[in-house]
Design a protein around this motif. Structure first.
Motif, PDB file in Angstrom:
ATOM      1  N   HIS A  22       0.817  -1.224   0.000  1.00  0.00           N
ATOM      2  CA  HIS A  22       0.000   0.000   0.000  1.00  0.00           C
ATOM      3  C   HIS A  22       0.851   1.275   0.000  1.00  0.00           C
ATOM      4  O   HIS A  22       0.435   2.304   0.539  1.00  0.00           O
ATOM      5  CB  HIS A  22      -1.006   0.001   1.159  1.00  0.00           C
ATOM      6  CG  HIS A  22      -1.829  -1.239   1.187  1.00  0.00           C
ATOM      7  ND1 HIS A  22      -2.807  -1.498   0.246  1.00  0.00           N
ATOM      8  CD2 HIS A  22      -1.798  -2.316   2.007  1.00  0.00           C
ATOM      9  CE1 HIS A  22      -3.351  -2.681   0.490  1.00  0.00           C
ATOM     10  NE2 HIS A  22      -2.750  -3.200   1.551  1.00  0.00           N
ATOM     11  N   LEU A  23       2.004   1.210  -0.640  1.00  0.00           N
ATOM     12  CA  LEU A  23       2.855   2.389  -0.836  1.00  0.00           C
ATOM     13  C   LEU A  23       2.502   2.947  -2.211  1.00  0.00           C
ATOM     14  O   LEU A  23       3.173   2.702  -3.205  1.00  0.00           O
ATOM     15  CB  LEU A  23       4.339   2.006  -0.731  1.00  0.00           C
ATOM     16  CG  LEU A  23       4.768   1.491   0.638  1.00  0.00           C
ATOM     17  CD1 LEU A  23       6.186   0.931   0.591  1.00  0.00           C
ATOM     18  CD2 LEU A  23       4.654   2.591   1.687  1.00  0.00           C
ATOM     19  N   THR A  24       1.430   3.704  -2.255  1.00  0.00           N
ATOM     20  CA  THR A  24       0.829   4.118  -3.527  1.00  0.00           C
ATOM     21  C   THR A  24       1.416   5.397  -4.110  1.00  0.00           C
ATOM     22  O   THR A  24       0.939   5.873  -5.141  1.00  0.00           O
ATOM     23  CB  THR A  24      -0.693   4.259  -3.368  1.00  0.00           C
ATOM     24  OG1 THR A  24      -0.955   5.199  -2.329  1.00  0.00           O
ATOM     25  CG2 THR A  24      -1.337   2.920  -3.044  1.00  0.00           C
ATOM     26  N   GLU A  81      17.916  -2.818  -0.540  1.00  0.00           N
ATOM     27  CA  GLU A  81      17.427  -1.636   0.166  1.00  0.00           C
ATOM     28  C   GLU A  81      16.600  -0.854  -0.858  1.00  0.00           C
ATOM     29  O   GLU A  81      17.125  -0.422  -1.889  1.00  0.00           O
ATOM     30  CB  GLU A  81      18.614  -0.802   0.643  1.00  0.00           C
ATOM     31  CG  GLU A  81      18.255   0.502   1.283  1.00  0.00           C
ATOM     32  CD  GLU A  81      17.942   0.368   2.763  1.00  0.00           C
ATOM     33  OE1 GLU A  81      17.210   1.239   3.265  1.00  0.00           O
ATOM     34  OE2 GLU A  81      18.409  -0.582   3.394  1.00  0.00           O
ATOM     35  N   VAL A  82      15.302  -0.702  -0.598  1.00  0.00           N
ATOM     36  CA  VAL A  82      14.398  -0.007  -1.521  1.00  0.00           C
ATOM     37  C   VAL A  82      13.882   1.253  -0.840  1.00  0.00           C
ATOM     38  O   VAL A  82      13.484   1.219   0.320  1.00  0.00           O
ATOM     39  CB  VAL A  82      13.206  -0.917  -1.919  1.00  0.00           C
ATOM     40  CG1 VAL A  82      12.234  -0.178  -2.836  1.00  0.00           C
ATOM     41  CG2 VAL A  82      13.715  -2.201  -2.585  1.00  0.00           C
ATOM     42  N   LYS A  83      13.913   2.348  -1.574  1.00  0.00           N
ATOM     43  CA  LYS A  83      13.354   3.596  -1.046  1.00  0.00           C
ATOM     44  C   LYS A  83      12.322   4.105  -2.033  1.00  0.00           C
ATOM     45  O   LYS A  83      12.573   4.194  -3.240  1.00  0.00           O
ATOM     46  CB  LYS A  83      14.440   4.642  -0.827  1.00  0.00           C
ATOM     47  CG  LYS A  83      13.912   5.888  -0.129  1.00  0.00           C
ATOM     48  CD  LYS A  83      15.024   6.848   0.224  1.00  0.00           C
ATOM     49  CE  LYS A  83      15.321   6.699   1.687  1.00  0.00           C
ATOM     50  NZ  LYS A  83      16.205   7.751   2.178  1.00  0.00           N
ATOM     51  N   THR A  84      11.147   4.423  -1.506  1.00  0.00           N
ATOM     52  CA  THR A  84      10.067   4.978  -2.316  1.00  0.00           C
ATOM     53  C   THR A  84       9.870   6.439  -1.914  1.00  0.00           C
ATOM     54  O   THR A  84      10.474   6.926  -0.960  1.00  0.00           O
ATOM     55  CB  THR A  84       8.758   4.203  -2.081  1.00  0.00           C
ATOM     56  OG1 THR A  84       8.291   4.475  -0.757  1.00  0.00           O
ATOM     57  CG2 THR A  84       8.934   2.711  -2.295  1.00  0.00           C
ATOM     58  N   ILE A  85       8.980   7.108  -2.605  1.00  0.00           N
ATOM     59  CA  ILE A  85       8.692   8.509  -2.287  1.00  0.00           C
ATOM     60  C   ILE A  85       8.234   8.660  -0.840  1.00  0.00           C
ATOM     61  O   ILE A  85       8.520   9.670  -0.195  1.00  0.00           O
ATOM     62  CB  ILE A  85       7.666   9.116  -3.280  1.00  0.00           C
ATOM     63  CG1 ILE A  85       7.580  10.638  -3.133  1.00  0.00           C
ATOM     64  CG2 ILE A  85       6.303   8.455  -3.139  1.00  0.00           C
ATOM     65  CD1 ILE A  85       8.816  11.385  -3.570  1.00  0.00           C
TER      66      ILE A  85
END
Length: 161
Positions: A32-34, A71-75
């Motif tokens: 749910h990281l939309t 390592e994942v980075k989203t907004i």
């Protein structure tokens, strides 16, 4: 099903995924990281850009299993620790680098990578770097201005459009 474990925005996450599950689908549908958007499904628009191990990746063309151990980075992970906008996000706000906002997360992620690689880019270097990110609203002028401002450069001579 394959079990994948990765760190997303500083938190360890483990999920069972089908082999064909795209990273963008895992982020949006399962976690749910939309903020990571799907605009084209063909790696053309950049709306799905995230960072994987510090590099910009179009998550619509990467399988979730390929991010196992990464390592994942989203907004959602880009704000300052206190929740305030980071320097790039603030520059986008201050210099009107967004209109509808659909491309903004991908643009911010791309801008972050650009400024990591090239802390003081020229206007032309910013434009070339953003060639893989599409904005249908702004014409890019204020996006470029925002990125240059975020780099600490004086943008007062750049006219607003």
């Amino acid at each position: 099903m394959t079990k994948v474990t990765m760190t997303i925005n500083g938190k360890s996450v483990s999920r069972d995924v089908e082999g064909q599950t795209l990273l963008v689908s895992l982020l949006r549908e399962d976690l749910h990281l939309t903020g990571t958007h799907v605009g084209c499904d063909t790696s053309q628009c950049g709306a799905c850009t995230v960072h994987v191990n510090g590099k910009s990746v179009k998550s619509c063309t990467m399988f979730a299993a390929e991010a196992d151990g990464a390592e994942v980075k989203t907004i959602e992970g880009m704000a300052n620790a206190d929740g305030s906008l980071n320097v790039i996000q603030q520059a986008f706000q201050d210099h009107h680098g967004l209109q509808c906002g659909f491309c903004t997360p991908g643009m911010v992620m791309a801008a972050t990578s650009l400024l990591k690689e090239n802390p003081k880019p020229t206007e032309q270097e910013v434009r070339v770097y953003l060639e893989g990110n599409i904005c249908r609203c702004t014409g890019y002028h204020n996006i470029v201005k925002a990125i240059m401002a975020a780099s600490g450069q004086d943008v007062s001579a750049i006219a607003a459009e």
